[in-house]
Design a protein around this motif. Structure first.
Motif, PDB file in Angstrom:
ATOM      1  N   PHE A  33       0.836  -1.196   0.000  1.00  0.00           N
ATOM      2  CA  PHE A  33       0.000   0.000   0.000  1.00  0.00           C
ATOM      3  C   PHE A  33       0.874   1.251   0.000  1.00  0.00           C
ATOM      4  O   PHE A  33       0.618   2.195  -0.753  1.00  0.00           O
ATOM      5  CB  PHE A  33      -0.908  -0.041   1.225  1.00  0.00           C
ATOM      6  N   PHE A  40       1.653   6.123  -7.253  1.00  0.00           N
ATOM      7  CA  PHE A  40       0.372   6.601  -7.770  1.00  0.00           C
ATOM      8  C   PHE A  40       0.280   8.127  -7.750  1.00  0.00           C
ATOM      9  O   PHE A  40      -0.174   8.743  -8.701  1.00  0.00           O
ATOM     10  CB  PHE A  40      -0.758   5.987  -6.936  1.00  0.00           C
ATOM     11  N   ILE A 134      -3.733   2.954 -13.319  1.00  0.00           N
ATOM     12  CA  ILE A 134      -4.770   2.097 -12.736  1.00  0.00           C
ATOM     13  C   ILE A 134      -5.211   1.014 -13.715  1.00  0.00           C
ATOM     14  O   ILE A 134      -5.340  -0.152 -13.357  1.00  0.00           O
ATOM     15  CB  ILE A 134      -5.988   2.953 -12.316  1.00  0.00           C
ATOM     16  N   TYR A 152     -12.988  -3.267  -1.464  1.00  0.00           N
ATOM     17  CA  TYR A 152     -11.956  -3.345  -0.429  1.00  0.00           C
ATOM     18  C   TYR A 152     -11.507  -1.950   0.013  1.00  0.00           C
ATOM     19  O   TYR A 152     -11.441  -1.656   1.202  1.00  0.00           O
ATOM     20  CB  TYR A 152     -10.761  -4.152  -0.928  1.00  0.00           C
ATOM     21  N   LEU A 153     -11.221  -1.101  -0.946  1.00  0.00           N
ATOM     22  CA  LEU A 153     -10.785   0.258  -0.617  1.00  0.00           C
ATOM     23  C   LEU A 153     -11.851   0.988   0.189  1.00  0.00           C
ATOM     24  O   LEU A 153     -11.554   1.708   1.139  1.00  0.00           O
ATOM     25  CB  LEU A 153     -10.449   1.033  -1.895  1.00  0.00           C
ATOM     26  N   LEU A 156     -11.745   0.054   3.740  1.00  0.00           N
ATOM     27  CA  LEU A 156     -10.593   0.594   4.478  1.00  0.00           C
ATOM     28  C   LEU A 156     -10.901   1.960   5.084  1.00  0.00           C
ATOM     29  O   LEU A 156     -10.257   2.383   6.033  1.00  0.00           O
ATOM     30  CB  LEU A 156      -9.385   0.727   3.547  1.00  0.00           C
ATOM     31  N   ILE A 157     -11.882   2.627   4.518  1.00  0.00           N
ATOM     32  CA  ILE A 157     -12.224   3.976   4.969  1.00  0.00           C
ATOM     33  C   ILE A 157     -12.951   3.903   6.310  1.00  0.00           C
ATOM     34  O   ILE A 157     -13.698   2.966   6.564  1.00  0.00           O
ATOM     35  CB  ILE A 157     -13.092   4.663   3.895  1.00  0.00           C
TER      36      ILE A 157
ATOM     37  N   LEU B  29     -11.819   4.682  -8.632  1.00  0.00           N
ATOM     38  CA  LEU B  29     -10.621   4.123  -8.015  1.00  0.00           C
ATOM     39  C   LEU B  29      -9.656   5.204  -7.550  1.00  0.00           C
ATOM     40  O   LEU B  29      -9.041   5.093  -6.490  1.00  0.00           O
ATOM     41  CB  LEU B  29      -9.926   3.150  -8.981  1.00  0.00           C
ATOM     42  N   ILE B  30      -9.534   6.264  -8.337  1.00  0.00           N
ATOM     43  CA  ILE B  30      -8.673   7.380  -7.936  1.00  0.00           C
ATOM     44  C   ILE B  30      -9.082   7.908  -6.571  1.00  0.00           C
ATOM     45  O   ILE B  30      -8.266   8.085  -5.672  1.00  0.00           O
ATOM     46  CB  ILE B  30      -8.734   8.523  -8.976  1.00  0.00           C
ATOM     47  N   GLU B  31     -10.374   8.152  -6.427  1.00  0.00           N
ATOM     48  CA  GLU B  31     -10.846   8.773  -5.188  1.00  0.00           C
ATOM     49  C   GLU B  31     -10.864   7.797  -4.020  1.00  0.00           C
ATOM     50  O   GLU B  31     -10.492   8.151  -2.900  1.00  0.00           O
ATOM     51  CB  GLU B  31     -12.227   9.394  -5.422  1.00  0.00           C
ATOM     52  N   LEU B  32     -11.262   6.571  -4.282  1.00  0.00           N
ATOM     53  CA  LEU B  32     -11.250   5.577  -3.211  1.00  0.00           C
ATOM     54  C   LEU B  32      -9.833   5.366  -2.680  1.00  0.00           C
ATOM     55  O   LEU B  32      -9.623   5.219  -1.479  1.00  0.00           O
ATOM     56  CB  LEU B  32     -11.833   4.245  -3.705  1.00  0.00           C
ATOM     57  N   PHE B  33      -8.893   5.370  -3.593  1.00  0.00           N
ATOM     58  CA  PHE B  33      -7.500   5.205  -3.189  1.00  0.00           C
ATOM     59  C   PHE B  33      -7.071   6.361  -2.290  1.00  0.00           C
ATOM     60  O   PHE B  33      -6.409   6.157  -1.268  1.00  0.00           O
ATOM     61  CB  PHE B  33      -6.619   5.132  -4.435  1.00  0.00           C
ATOM     62  N   PHE B  34      -7.466   7.551  -2.659  1.00  0.00           N
ATOM     63  CA  PHE B  34      -7.147   8.724  -1.847  1.00  0.00           C
ATOM     64  C   PHE B  34      -7.724   8.608  -0.443  1.00  0.00           C
ATOM     65  O   PHE B  34      -7.018   8.758   0.554  1.00  0.00           O
ATOM     66  CB  PHE B  34      -7.665  10.002  -2.521  1.00  0.00           C
ATOM     67  N   PHE B  35      -9.013   8.308  -0.355  1.00  0.00           N
ATOM     68  CA  PHE B  35      -9.666   8.250   0.952  1.00  0.00           C
ATOM     69  C   PHE B  35      -9.140   7.084   1.786  1.00  0.00           C
ATOM     70  O   PHE B  35      -8.922   7.212   2.986  1.00  0.00           O
ATOM     71  CB  PHE B  35     -11.188   8.133   0.793  1.00  0.00           C
ATOM     72  N   ALA B  36      -8.923   5.955   1.142  1.00  0.00           N
ATOM     73  CA  ALA B  36      -8.441   4.781   1.873  1.00  0.00           C
ATOM     74  C   ALA B  36      -7.051   5.038   2.444  1.00  0.00           C
ATOM     75  O   ALA B  36      -6.784   4.724   3.602  1.00  0.00           O
ATOM     76  CB  ALA B  36      -8.429   3.557   0.957  1.00  0.00           C
ATOM     77  N   TYR B  37      -6.195   5.649   1.639  1.00  0.00           N
ATOM     78  CA  TYR B  37      -4.847   5.912   2.131  1.00  0.00           C
ATOM     79  C   TYR B  37      -4.865   6.956   3.239  1.00  0.00           C
ATOM     80  O   TYR B  37      -4.135   6.838   4.217  1.00  0.00           O
ATOM     81  CB  TYR B  37      -3.930   6.355   0.992  1.00  0.00           C
ATOM     82  N   ARG B  38      -5.716   7.939   3.080  1.00  0.00           N
ATOM     83  CA  ARG B  38      -5.853   8.984   4.096  1.00  0.00           C
ATOM     84  C   ARG B  38      -6.149   8.372   5.466  1.00  0.00           C
ATOM     85  O   ARG B  38      -5.502   8.693   6.466  1.00  0.00           O
ATOM     86  CB  ARG B  38      -6.998   9.929   3.682  1.00  0.00           C
ATOM     87  N   ASP B  39      -7.095   7.443   5.497  1.00  0.00           N
ATOM     88  CA  ASP B  39      -7.475   6.851   6.775  1.00  0.00           C
ATOM     89  C   ASP B  39      -6.464   5.806   7.226  1.00  0.00           C
ATOM     90  O   ASP B  39      -6.218   5.637   8.415  1.00  0.00           O
ATOM     91  CB  ASP B  39      -8.883   6.238   6.673  1.00  0.00           C
ATOM     92  N   PHE B  40      -5.874   5.127   6.268  1.00  0.00           N
ATOM     93  CA  PHE B  40      -4.904   4.079   6.577  1.00  0.00           C
ATOM     94  C   PHE B  40      -3.690   4.635   7.328  1.00  0.00           C
ATOM     95  O   PHE B  40      -3.214   4.044   8.296  1.00  0.00           O
ATOM     96  CB  PHE B  40      -4.454   3.419   5.267  1.00  0.00           C
ATOM     97  N   GLN B 130      -2.547  -0.959  11.961  1.00  0.00           N
ATOM     98  CA  GLN B 130      -2.876  -0.904  10.542  1.00  0.00           C
ATOM     99  C   GLN B 130      -3.408  -2.243  10.055  1.00  0.00           C
ATOM    100  O   GLN B 130      -4.280  -2.286   9.190  1.00  0.00           O
ATOM    101  CB  GLN B 130      -1.644  -0.480   9.741  1.00  0.00           C
ATOM    102  N   ARG B 133      -7.169  -2.642  10.611  1.00  0.00           N
ATOM    103  CA  ARG B 133      -7.987  -2.026   9.556  1.00  0.00           C
ATOM    104  C   ARG B 133      -7.990  -2.886   8.291  1.00  0.00           C
ATOM    105  O   ARG B 133      -9.038  -3.102   7.670  1.00  0.00           O
ATOM    106  CB  ARG B 133      -7.461  -0.630   9.250  1.00  0.00           C
ATOM    107  N   ILE B 134      -6.822  -3.367   7.941  1.00  0.00           N
ATOM    108  CA  ILE B 134      -6.688  -4.180   6.732  1.00  0.00           C
ATOM    109  C   ILE B 134      -7.516  -5.451   6.817  1.00  0.00           C
ATOM    110  O   ILE B 134      -8.202  -5.833   5.868  1.00  0.00           O
ATOM    111  CB  ILE B 134      -5.189  -4.531   6.516  1.00  0.00           C
TER     112      ILE B 134
END
Lengths: 175, 175
Positions: A33, A40, A134, A152-153, A156-157, B29-40, B130, B133-134
């Motif tokens: 990740f 990314f 992507i 999945y993503l 994770l939120i 996917l772009i946005e989900l990746f952003f939000f997921a990483y933010r919280d991760f 982490q 969450r995963i």
DNA sequence: GAGATATGTCAACAAGGCTGACATAAAATT
DNA sequence: AATTTTATGTCAGCCTTGTTGACATATCTC
């Protein structure tokens, strides 16, 4: 939300393993990740540089471009930064004519943010760049992988935010 | 940079569709990746705060803890930051006794980095956080999802780096 | 012994977070 | 109508974490 029959011993063992699994760090996913996100977000950097923008500008421009009429408050909620931090980059985006801010009609205190044609162009250019990565990665996967990854993503939120993000990403209609 | 045969109409249409697919931004996917990483990455923040550390310290501690004997050069390559940036946080981690630096045996110019017991404890605590969450997110998915997601994240990484990351994450043995 | 390599360090700067305080206009409430 | 709340803007200063450039030292390699 799949549930699993409890009675069968074979399954019980599995749930014991599950506890061990929870306590055993998932180093692989943690690190993948990290590396995946690193690359990314790096794609747009070179282009942003040409405009004198950074990643903070990108995030603002992206969400404004995606949701014309977005208010400051909504944007703050999405980005989870302070209004002072937002204002610094937003001011530059407005000055350089990538975003414009119109007074709200229903509530005239609000600023409704819109990307200018120039702003939309840049946002699209950057989105396409990230989409290329992507889709390239998705090309090596099963057809149903995209759905699995989206779900999945989303999971994770933070759960309090999940519905909000879902509306934001997929539109307010689809539940 | 795909070039397309111009003469055959059927190909023209097909490649048009394909281009549209490539050119249509994958906003979800772009946005989900952003939000997921933010919280991760936000999970560890509260704990790091208690120690007076930031995210930069976390990354260093994580990789040193995972790979005892890591050298400065290898760490720089993983993190992709300058030695000055690394040194700032590394110095603090050493001063506060979370990492120790031993002189290399084969090459005495090298510093082999090791997490102290205290350092390993903290790294593990953060990794578990982490992981929680995963695994929570994984619990709602098909059993084969984890494999699919790992492979997908790996493919998101720059192709020049992929083998290197693979060795790092899964160990140098498994190809 | 000469040059390359691994690391450390000083100084200055930039981006992008943060806090706290205060200002204004418009909406909402009483 | 007066008061309070809300949405936004702004000033000032601080922190973390990234950058560049220059230079120092020890050690390895040739």
């Amino acid at each position: 939300m799949r549930t699993v029959p409890d009675a069968i011993p074979a399954f019980k063992r599995q749930s014991l393993d599950k506890d061990i699994l929870i306590e055993t760090p998932a180093y692989d996913l943690i690190e993948l990740f990290f590396f995946a996100y690193r690359d990314f977000v790096s794609d747009p950097d070179r282009i942003l540089d040409e405009y004198g923008f950074g990643r903070a500008h990108h995030r603002v421009l992206h969400f404004v471009s995606r949701q014309p009429g977005l208010t400051i408050a909504e944007l703050l909620d999405i980005l989870r930064i302070t209004k002072q931090s937002l204002n610094r980059v937003l001011k530059e985006l407005i000055e350089k004519d990538f975003i414009e801010s119109r007074m709200g009609t229903a509530d005239r205190r609000q600023r409704l943010l819109h990307a200018t044609p120039q702003g939309r162009d840049l946002a699209l250019k950057l989105a396409k760049l990230q989409t290329r990565r992507i889709m390239r990665a998705l090309a090596d996967a099963e057809p149903e992988a995209k759905e699995a990854i989206s779900r999945y993503l989303l999971c994770l939120i933070d759960s309090d935010d999940r519905t909000h993000v879902q509306q934001l990403v997929f539109g307010p209609d689809k539940t």
